[in-house]
Design an enzyme around this catalytic site. Structure first.
Site, mmCIF file in Angstrom:
data_model
loop_
_atom_site.group_PDB
_atom_site.id
_atom_site.type_symbol
_atom_site.label_atom_id
_atom_site.label_comp_id
_atom_site.label_asym_id
_atom_site.label_seq_id
_atom_site.Cartn_x
_atom_site.Cartn_y
_atom_site.Cartn_z
ATOM 1 N N LYS A 112 0.770 -1.213 -0.075
ATOM 2 C CA LYS A 112 0.053 0.073 0.084
ATOM 3 C C LYS A 112 1.042 1.207 0.016
ATOM 4 O O LYS A 112 0.569 2.396 -0.611
ATOM 5 C CB LYS A 112 -0.764 -0.074 1.129
ATOM 6 C CG LYS A 112 -2.321 -0.860 0.986
ATOM 7 C CD LYS A 112 -3.137 -0.558 2.054
ATOM 8 C CE LYS A 112 -4.367 -1.526 2.240
ATOM 9 N NZ LYS A 112 -5.148 -1.248 3.420
ATOM 10 N N LYS A 194 -5.204 -9.639 -6.662
ATOM 11 C CA LYS A 194 -6.467 -9.822 -5.894
ATOM 12 C C LYS A 194 -7.662 -8.851 -6.291
ATOM 13 O O LYS A 194 -7.291 -7.771 -6.556
ATOM 14 C CB LYS A 194 -6.220 -9.888 -4.347
ATOM 15 C CG LYS A 194 -6.102 -8.680 -3.853
ATOM 16 C CD LYS A 194 -6.071 -8.855 -2.327
ATOM 17 C CE LYS A 194 -6.066 -7.616 -1.704
ATOM 18 N NZ LYS A 194 -5.826 -7.160 -0.498
ATOM 19 N N LYS A 197 -10.911 -3.054 -3.562
ATOM 20 C CA LYS A 197 -11.899 -2.250 -3.657
ATOM 21 C C LYS A 197 -11.448 -0.856 -4.686
ATOM 22 O O LYS A 197 -12.268 -0.045 -4.500
ATOM 23 C CB LYS A 197 -12.169 -1.551 -2.257
ATOM 24 C CG LYS A 197 -12.927 -2.732 -1.437
ATOM 25 C CD LYS A 197 -13.571 -1.951 -0.090
ATOM 26 C CE LYS A 197 -13.963 -2.962 0.895
ATOM 27 N NZ LYS A 197 -13.059 -2.993 2.055
HETATM 28 P P1 TYM Z 1 -11.180 -5.538 4.029
HETATM 29 O O1 TYM Z 1 -11.915 -4.268 4.205
HETATM 30 O O2 TYM Z 1 -10.173 -5.295 2.928
HETATM 31 O O3 TYM Z 1 -11.884 -6.722 3.485
HETATM 32 C C1 TYM Z 1 -12.841 -7.305 4.272
HETATM 33 C C2 TYM Z 1 -12.745 -8.853 4.393
HETATM 34 O O4 TYM Z 1 -12.815 -9.304 2.887
HETATM 35 C C3 TYM Z 1 -11.723 -10.134 2.646
HETATM 36 N N1 TYM Z 1 -11.374 -9.938 1.338
HETATM 37 C C4 TYM Z 1 -11.293 -10.947 0.280
HETATM 38 N N2 TYM Z 1 -11.301 -12.296 0.530
HETATM 39 C C5 TYM Z 1 -11.302 -12.970 -0.711
HETATM 40 N N3 TYM Z 1 -10.863 -12.367 -1.881
HETATM 41 C C6 TYM Z 1 -10.592 -11.113 -2.102
HETATM 42 N N4 TYM Z 1 -10.192 -10.790 -3.207
HETATM 43 C C7 TYM Z 1 -10.685 -10.274 -0.860
HETATM 44 N N5 TYM Z 1 -10.611 -8.952 -0.650
HETATM 45 C C8 TYM Z 1 -10.840 -8.809 0.517
HETATM 46 C C9 TYM Z 1 -10.680 -9.440 3.577
HETATM 47 O O5 TYM Z 1 -9.620 -10.669 3.916
HETATM 48 C C10 TYM Z 1 -11.431 -9.254 4.844
HETATM 49 O O6 TYM Z 1 -11.862 -10.476 5.698
HETATM 50 N N6 TYM Z 1 -7.798 -4.773 7.785
HETATM 51 C C11 TYM Z 1 -8.936 -5.477 7.533
HETATM 52 C C12 TYM Z 1 -10.191 -5.116 8.178
HETATM 53 C C13 TYM Z 1 -10.093 -5.170 9.778
HETATM 54 C C14 TYM Z 1 -10.289 -6.383 10.432
HETATM 55 C C15 TYM Z 1 -10.146 -6.120 11.641
HETATM 56 C C16 TYM Z 1 -10.543 -7.577 9.987
HETATM 57 C C17 TYM Z 1 -10.069 -4.049 10.522
HETATM 58 N N7 TYM Z 1 -9.909 -4.683 11.934
HETATM 59 C C18 TYM Z 1 -10.093 -7.137 12.756
HETATM 60 C C19 TYM Z 1 -10.521 -8.630 11.059
HETATM 61 C C20 TYM Z 1 -10.315 -8.330 12.129
HETATM 62 C C21 TYM Z 1 -9.530 -5.198 5.736
HETATM 63 O O7 TYM Z 1 -9.023 -4.094 5.562
HETATM 64 O O8 TYM Z 1 -10.392 -5.940 5.305
#
Ligand code: TYM
Length: 327
Positions: A112, A194, A197
């Protein structure tokens, strides 16, 4: 006592089928079996610049999408991270227990920060500490996430263990739970990246609120390869990704899917997949429209969600402060 599950999702960009297949669909399935807390992590969102009004609206949109996808706010707790100030406070304390070397190893920061160079915020580097605080604040046993978050959850584990060894048993040591399939959905335009967003590549992701025609167009234009055979094969990421999405939406077995497409071409696969995805998401989209017709409804649900979990957060933070000698 049910085991506690915590997971989070950022209110940045549009939610896509990667988020849905890698995370949300599993959250929906486990909510009856575990004591679940699902958090819209707006404090994580501001680690990169955000427009204030848009962030607030996105936070509500993401919460509504979780509920529209089947998370029942009467069973699971759905909340906004910044509604519980203990997240920020615990982050600071954990920071004091995290060696810089652990943070430097985080691959997501490396990816990032490359784009932003010197403009990158200190908070983006510290992002995993806030994530550890999210998880540890609620005595979490399990953290269901997609593959990309595994390293961050492991850091939360390490922090809990280090804190406990220095200050005495205080924090529950959590573990990441990653689904066997669907944990890494790839970009449609570039299956070596991957699905994410980012808005920069409009053909990359199928967003949960895309119109049926947008979904069809993106799938029909998906990058494949010059071979013909349709089968699950990770060395052919484009076709493999389409098949994994098909598998996840239909629940059919891999052999059955391969048999269905035997002798058919990529255009057939894409056409069928598009209909499966459009149909799979349409009930959720309808529920989303109902839910958001009255904006005060979501606002109320989020206040209730925060109210349910606040006592847990207060208790953990009080104990942590006592162990550290604060106050
Ligand atoms: P975020 O918002 O990027 O994504 C949310 C969830 O979606 C999953 N994900 C995917 N799974 C499969 N294929 C993909 N291409 C894909 N893109 C995203 C992510 O693995 C996630 O489970 N840092 C985290 C949010 C967070 C969090 C936490 C998660 C903040 N605090 C505590 C767990 C526990 C994030 O940015 O997810």
């Amino acid at each position: 006592m049910k085991k506690r599950v915590f997971s989070g999702i950022q209110p940045t960009g549009d939610l896509h089928i990667g988020n849905y297949l890698g995370a949300i669909q599993h959250w929906v399935k486990i909510q009856h079996e575990y004591d679940c807390i699902f958090c819209v992590v707006d404090l994580h969102a501001i680690t990169v610049p955000q427009e204030p009004k848009a962030l607030k609206a996105k936070t509500r949109e993401v919460a509504a999408l979780l509920i529209a996808s089947g998370i029942d706010p009467k069973i699971a707790s759905v909340l906004v991270q910044s509604h519980i100030h203990e997240h920020s406070e615990l982050t600071w304390i954990l920071n004091c227990f995290i060696p810089m070397g652990w943070m430097r190893r985080m691959t997501q920061f490396k990816e990032k920060s490359q784009k932003q160079k010197e403009e990158v915020s200190t908070a983006l580097f510290d992002y995993p500490a806030l994530m550890a605080a999210d998880i540890l604040l609620y005595d979490t046993d399990e953290v269901p996430v997609g593959e990309d978050q595994k390293q961050h959850v492991e850091l939360a584990r390490d922090v809990a263990q280090r804190f406990n060894s220095i200050c005495g048993d205080t924090l529950i040591v959590p573990k990441a739970v990653i689904a066997e399939a669907g944990a890494r959905i790839m970009g449609l335009d570039d299956p070596t990246q991957k699905m994410s967003k980012s808005e920069e590549q409009p053909g990359r992701a199928i967003n949960l609120l895309d119109s049926p025609d947008d979904m069809r167009n993106k799938i029909m234009r998906a990058t494949t390869d010059s071979l013909r055979e349709i089968r699950f094969d990770e060395s052919r990421p484009g076709v493999n990704n389409l098949l994994v999405i098909y598998e996840q939406f239909t629940g059919q077995g891999r052999k059955e899917i391969e048999a269905r497409f035997e002798g058919k071409g990529y255009a057939d696969l894409k056409r069928e997949l598009a209909e499966v995805v459009v149909e799979g998401l349409s009930p959720m989209q309808a529920r989303y429209r109902e839910l958001t017709a009255d904006p005060s409804h979501i606002e109320r649900l989020l206040a209730e969600g925060a109210g349910k979990v606040r006592p847990i957060a207060e208790k953990t933070l009080a104990l942590v402060k006592e162990r550290v000698g604060l106050g």
